[in-house]
Design a protein around this motif. Structure first.
Motif, short mmCIF file in Angstrom:
data_model
loop_
_atom_site.label_atom_id
_atom_site.label_comp_id
_atom_site.label_asym_id
_atom_site.label_seq_id
_atom_site.Cartn_x
_atom_site.Cartn_y
_atom_site.Cartn_z
N LEU A 154 3.44 7.16 -10.76
CA LEU A 154 3.53 8.61 -10.83
C LEU A 154 3.68 9.22 -9.44
O LEU A 154 4.44 10.17 -9.23
CB LEU A 154 2.29 9.18 -11.51
N PHE A 155 2.96 8.67 -8.48
CA PHE A 155 3.02 9.10 -7.09
C PHE A 155 4.45 8.91 -6.56
O PHE A 155 5.04 9.83 -5.99
CB PHE A 155 2.02 8.27 -6.28
N VAL A 156 4.99 7.72 -6.73
CA VAL A 156 6.33 7.40 -6.23
C VAL A 156 7.37 8.28 -6.91
O VAL A 156 8.29 8.81 -6.26
CB VAL A 156 6.64 5.91 -6.46
N SER A 157 7.22 8.48 -8.23
CA SER A 157 8.19 9.26 -8.97
C SER A 157 8.25 10.70 -8.48
O SER A 157 9.34 11.26 -8.27
CB SER A 157 7.83 9.24 -10.47
N PHE A 158 7.09 11.33 -8.26
CA PHE A 158 7.09 12.73 -7.84
C PHE A 158 7.68 12.88 -6.44
O PHE A 158 8.48 13.79 -6.19
CB PHE A 158 5.68 13.30 -7.87
N TYR A 159 7.31 12.00 -5.52
CA TYR A 159 7.81 12.14 -4.15
C TYR A 159 9.31 11.90 -4.09
O TYR A 159 10.03 12.62 -3.38
CB TYR A 159 7.08 11.18 -3.23
N ASN A 216 15.60 4.30 6.25
CA ASN A 216 15.79 5.74 6.36
C ASN A 216 14.42 6.40 6.50
O ASN A 216 13.38 5.81 6.20
CB ASN A 216 16.51 6.28 5.12
N TYR A 217 14.43 7.68 6.90
CA TYR A 217 13.17 8.39 7.09
C TYR A 217 12.34 8.41 5.81
O TYR A 217 11.11 8.29 5.85
CB TYR A 217 13.43 9.83 7.53
N ASP A 218 13.00 8.56 4.66
CA ASP A 218 12.25 8.69 3.41
C ASP A 218 11.59 7.38 2.96
O ASP A 218 10.88 7.36 1.96
CB ASP A 218 13.14 9.24 2.29
N GLU A 219 11.82 6.30 3.70
CA GLU A 219 11.14 5.04 3.40
C GLU A 219 9.95 4.80 4.32
O GLU A 219 9.17 3.87 4.10
CB GLU A 219 12.13 3.88 3.53
N VAL A 220 9.80 5.65 5.34
CA VAL A 220 8.74 5.45 6.33
C VAL A 220 7.77 6.64 6.39
O VAL A 220 6.59 6.45 6.67
CB VAL A 220 9.36 5.21 7.73
N VAL A 221 8.27 7.84 6.10
CA VAL A 221 7.42 9.03 6.12
C VAL A 221 7.00 9.34 4.69
O VAL A 221 7.79 9.85 3.89
CB VAL A 221 8.16 10.23 6.75
N HIS A 252 16.05 -2.23 17.18
CA HIS A 252 15.46 -3.34 17.92
C HIS A 252 14.76 -4.32 16.98
O HIS A 252 13.59 -4.64 17.14
CB HIS A 252 14.49 -2.85 19.00
N GLY A 253 15.51 -4.75 15.98
CA GLY A 253 14.98 -5.76 15.06
C GLY A 253 14.67 -5.24 13.68
O GLY A 253 14.51 -6.03 12.75
N GLY A 254 14.56 -3.92 13.52
CA GLY A 254 14.31 -3.36 12.20
C GLY A 254 12.85 -3.48 11.78
O GLY A 254 11.97 -3.81 12.56
N TRP A 255 12.63 -3.22 10.50
CA TRP A 255 11.28 -3.14 9.93
C TRP A 255 10.99 -4.37 9.08
O TRP A 255 11.74 -4.69 8.16
CB TRP A 255 11.13 -1.90 9.06
N THR A 256 9.93 -5.07 9.39
CA THR A 256 9.42 -6.14 8.53
C THR A 256 8.19 -5.58 7.84
O THR A 256 7.40 -4.85 8.44
CB THR A 256 9.03 -7.37 9.36
N ASP A 257 8.01 -5.88 6.56
CA ASP A 257 6.91 -5.34 5.76
C ASP A 257 7.05 -3.82 5.61
O ASP A 257 8.02 -3.22 6.06
CB ASP A 257 5.55 -5.71 6.37
N GLN A 258 6.06 -3.21 4.98
CA GLN A 258 6.09 -1.78 4.73
C GLN A 258 5.17 -1.06 5.71
O GLN A 258 3.98 -1.35 5.79
CB GLN A 258 5.65 -1.46 3.29
N TYR A 259 5.74 -0.12 6.46
CA TYR A 259 4.98 0.67 7.42
C TYR A 259 5.25 2.15 7.16
O TYR A 259 6.37 2.54 6.83
CB TYR A 259 5.38 0.32 8.85
N HIS A 260 4.20 2.96 7.33
CA HIS A 260 4.33 4.40 7.20
C HIS A 260 3.90 5.08 8.49
O HIS A 260 2.97 4.61 9.17
CB HIS A 260 3.48 4.93 6.04
N LEU A 261 4.56 6.18 8.81
CA LEU A 261 4.14 6.99 9.95
C LEU A 261 2.71 7.45 9.72
O LEU A 261 2.39 8.05 8.70
CB LEU A 261 5.05 8.20 10.10
N TYR A 262 1.83 7.16 10.70
CA TYR A 262 0.42 7.49 10.51
C TYR A 262 -0.15 8.37 11.62
O TYR A 262 -1.19 9.01 11.42
CB TYR A 262 -0.42 6.21 10.37
N SER A 263 0.48 8.41 12.76
CA SER A 263 0.02 9.33 13.81
C SER A 263 1.08 9.41 14.90
O SER A 263 1.94 8.53 15.01
CB SER A 263 -1.32 8.87 14.41
N TRP A 264 1.02 10.47 15.68
CA TRP A 264 1.87 10.61 16.86
C TRP A 264 1.18 11.58 17.82
O TRP A 264 0.32 12.37 17.43
CB TRP A 264 3.27 11.10 16.50
#
Length: 445
Positions: free
Chosen positions: A77-82, A50-55, A302-314
């Motif tokens: 603490l970071f994870v909890s607040f977000y 979902n978006y909240d796992e990548v952004v 198209h195969g989904g997400w392996t490992d943890q990736y975050h949106l970093y630029s566009w």
């Protein structure tokens, strides 16, 4: 007798003619195969997210009367607040184009979330709960959020800052005032103290503030094992009919797979995938969806997400659009090694179709303990600024960001991640070899 034979043959020919006519009328060509826009269904290699796992934000800053402290992405603490914010509501939105920039960051008490890339309004609507009867967000994107305690109305206010449009969206939230104070701000003293440094403003009226540590920081130098991803599943994901795909091995070691139109190349001994889909039909036709949305959907399907990736630029321009999702290890972004990209997912769009997809072909065993983890001390923020001034060609006015990240080196299936300071200059990230007495710089991206 002859007339009967002629009549019989004529009857047979009429029947054959009618049958062929029926086949012609009922024949439906496989236009999907000709257009090559959608691959066949296949079980995903990775996960659909979902978006909240990548952004995600890259930093959380706690502001109190005693100063400011920084919480990195690996902290609970970071994870909890977000996660709490994702479940909260935003109400009574208003747009302010006359921002008091001098006092915007001067709240004596508050929480600041800094995102690595602007969040498009289309994604904001997917992530957060905005009041239904509010007008649709009039901001194109938001770069960071500021949350403060409005003591007069006893509520938590949010300020969504857009640097591109030089405006701020103000809103009341449903965040708990007591939790905001007790669970988060009262714990600020447990984290590293930081000072504010004003970065590149360009033509922006709202300054970009970076936060650097007052004292040295310690991060782990870690090593993980990995598993190589195989090419065959991606043939199913990326080609509409895998039976038409031919396999070639080039002289430089690159493996190529093509159906005569699209091509998938495996480079660096099969460790990196580059998929190319020539787009001709909708040249000049703009997509109605933001590139972040279509890129996110493309990876999911198209195969989904392996490992943890975050949106970093566009980026979006007249010729093509692109999104980049960066690998995250121990809560920190992983940057390229010696100018070679091995750690990011790229999705490029031309018109309304995806024209290129690039990704690493490994899966890191992050669910297992690292095979090695050694504490590594990095210099304080002022030393970083002094080093940039004395040992780099970077103009301070053009520096866009300064942060800690990982540089990756690969030894067969073992991946080593070394923490370093990085500086973003003219849209590219560069490592700072502060412990290198010669001050050598290695170009990235």
């Amino acid at each position: 007798m002859i007339e009967r034979v002629k009549s019989g043959l004529l009857t047979i020919l009429v029947i054959i003619s009618l049958f062929l006519t029926w086949l012609m009328w009922t024949y439906q060509p496989d236009y999907d195969l000709l257009q090559g826009t959608e691959p066949i269904e296949s079980d995903p290699y990775g996960e659909e997210l979902n978006y909240d796992e990548v952004v995600w934000p890259e930093r959380m800053i706690l502001h109190t009367q005693l100063g400011s402290t920084m919480v990195d992405g690996q902290e609970s603490l970071f994870v909890s607040f977000y996660e709490t914010l994702l479940d909260a509501g935003f109400e009574e939105l208003s747009v302010s184009t006359s921002v008091d920039t001098e006092n915007l960051y001067d709240a004596e008490s508050g929480i600041e979330l800094i995102f690595p890339a602007p969040i498009p309004s289309e994604v904001l609507g997917e992530l957060f709960e905005f009041e239904e009867d509010e007008p649709y967000l009039t901001v194109g994107s938001a770069d960071r959020f500021l949350f403060t305690h409005d003591e007069e109305n006893e509520e938590i206010l949010a300020h969504l800052i857009s640097y591109e449009e030089d405006l701020v969206i103000e809103a009341s939230t449903t965040l708990s005032v007591s939790d905001f104070e007790n669970q988060y701000l009262n714990r600020a003293g447990s984290y590293p103290e930081v000072f504010a440094h004003q970065g590149n403003e360009g033509n922006e009226e709202i300054p970009r503030i970076h936060y650097l540590p007052e004292n040295p920081l310690t991060y782990p130098h870690v090593q993980y094992t990995s598993v190589e991803l195989q090419a065959e599943p991606f043939i199913d994901y990326l080609f509409s009919d895998p039976t038409y795909v031919k396999h070639y091995r080039q002289e430089n070691g690159t493996e190529s797979f093509t159906d005569g139109n699209r091509m998938m190349n495996l480079t660096r001994n099969g460790r990196y995938l580059n998929y190319i889909n020539p787009v001709f039909s909708d040249h000049g036709t703009a997509s109605q969806q933001h590139v972040v949305n279509t890129s996110f959907d493309f990876i999911n399907s198209h195969g989904g997400w392996t490992d943890q990736y975050h949106l970093y630029s566009w980026s979006q321009d007249a010729d093509q659009d692109e999104s980049r999702f960066r690998l995250i290890i121990e809560g920190l972004p992983v940057f390229e090694s010696n100018g070679v990209n091995r750690t990011s997912l790229f999705v490029t769009r031309s018109g309304t179709q995806t024209s290129r997809y690039s990704r690493p072909m490994y899966d890191i065993d992050v669910e297992e303990e690292p095979i090695e983890s050694t504490p590594y001390e990095l210099p304080a923020g002022q030393e970083v600024l002094d080093y940039i001034e004395q040992h780099t060609p970077f103009s301070e006015e053009e520096i866009e960001n300064i942060r800690v990240g990982y540089q990756m080196d690969r030894h067969n299936l073992v991946l080593a991640f070394e923490p370093m300071w990085f500086v973003k200059y003219r849209d590219s990230w560069y490592p700072l070899e502060i412990n290198n007495s010669e001050g050598e710089e290695h170009g990235l991206e």
